[in-house]
Enzyme design. Structure first.
Site, PDB file in Angstrom:
ATOM      1  N   HIS A  50       0.230 -12.223   1.107  1.00  0.00           N
ATOM      2  CA  HIS A  50      -0.541 -11.249   0.334  1.00  0.00           C
ATOM      3  C   HIS A  50      -0.602 -11.625  -1.153  1.00  0.00           C
ATOM      4  CE1 HIS A  50      -1.308  -6.639  -0.322  1.00  0.00           C
ATOM      5  NE2 HIS A  50      -2.396  -7.368  -0.474  1.00  0.00           N
TER       6      HIS A  50
ATOM      7  N   TYR B 263       0.831  -1.195   0.000  1.00  0.00           N
ATOM      8  CA  TYR B 263       0.000   0.000   0.000  1.00  0.00           C
ATOM      9  C   TYR B 263       0.869   1.251   0.000  1.00  0.00           C
ATOM     10  CZ  TYR B 263      -3.554  -3.375   1.560  1.00  0.00           C
ATOM     11  OH  TYR B 263      -4.393  -4.461   1.677  1.00  0.00           O
TER      12      TYR B 263
END
Length: 301
Positions: A130, A50
């Site tokens: 992830h 992010y």
């Protein structure tokens, strides 16, 4: 796990703090985290991906100022932030760094160490693998055992996988022993694939599920004139009963007993307050009956 993990109903998702889709200032990002804290949020989720480290840095600057034992913190492994051009366009950040896929055991340990540095905290509660969609073998053979070792040592309290698809999450549950899953874009009013096999399997095995990406880039927060037919039908049901569509979108996944928490992202403090106010609204059972009856399977393909 060293002790049972108890997740609050609502957590703050860190994607927007990394300038997801549009830039925000450090001050605004930190105000989002501070507002969430003041509104009672005690679960915070982020990832190196992010903003290529930016979200972890911004979130950490606020969390370092509050008692560490008072909140749950999760981040992710599988992408290492490295110098050099190649920043993905979904994040409005300078193009001087990129991410490299790495699901090796060494990559996992490096990722955790670098996340701790960026966050500025002494521990992480939950680690997710992830988006291993194209890296199944390395994720299951290397990344997961590395996380399991950290769990066994008491370095982290829980481990799991975060993905945008149900099929591979089911495979992970069947071939490993995760404590928690992050299911994005699949346990929502618009996309319900997780309800078919994943959520029943998780309930059977006692695996906690966190649901994310509930608004589908805003489609289920404030439908616009270009909304899909599926969204318009959902909105019509909510309008009929005087229920904000965002409120229904947030509550919907929590109706399944396997789902313990949802993640809500925000670009500004007002969004945090509005989301939480909507989340706290009671929703009549007849609304759920009407929404359950909708055929939205086409939206899940």
């Amino acid at each position: 796990m060293t002790e049972p993990l108890k997740l609050p109903d609502v957590g703050l998702g860190g994607g927007p703090l990394g300038n997801y889709l549009r830039p925000i200032s450090d001050a605004q990002a930190e105000a989002v985290v501070q507002t969430a804290w003041e509104e009672g949020v005690r679960y915070f989720d982020t990832a190196p991906f992010y903003g290529l480290g930016l979200a972890e840095q911004r979130m950490g600057r606020v969390l370092r100022g509050v008692p560490r034992d008072d909140y749950v913190l999760s981040t992710k492994v599988g992408r290492l932030v490295r110098p050099g051009a190649g920043a993905p366009p979904i994040f409005a950040v300078s193009n001087d760094r990129h991410v490299e896929w790495d699901f090796s055991a060494d990559g996992v340990l490096r990722s955790v160490s670098e996340s701790l540095d960026r966050l500025g905290v002494d521990r992480i509660d939950i680690l997710f693998i992830h988006d291993p969609d194209d890296h199944w073998r390395q994720a299951i053979d290397s990344a997961f055992p590395a996380l399991a070792s950290l769990r066994d040592q008491g370095v982290v309290r829980a481990i799991g996988i975060g993905m945008n698809q149900s099929r591979m999450l089911v495979d992970f549950v069947k071939h490993a022993d995760p404590d928690v899953l992050l299911a994005a874009n699949q346990a929502t009013l618009l996309r319900r694939s997780a309800f078919d096999e994943l959520l029943p399997l998780c309930r059977e095995r006692g695996i906690t599920v966190v649901a994310g990406a509930l608004f589908h880039r805003g489609e289920l927060a404030a439908p616009g004139p270009d909304a899909s037919e599926e969204v318009r039908r959902i909105a019509a049901v909510c309008d009929r009963y005087g229920v904000p569509i965002a409120a229904a979108a947030m509550r919907f996944p929590l109706r399944h007993p396997a789902v313990r928490s949802i993640l809500l992202g925000a670009h500004e403090p007002a969004q945090v307050r509005a989301n939480l106010a909507a989340f706290r609204r009671p929703i009549p059972e007849e609304v759920w009956a009407a929404l359950d009856a909708l055929d939205v399977e086409a939206a899940a393909t």
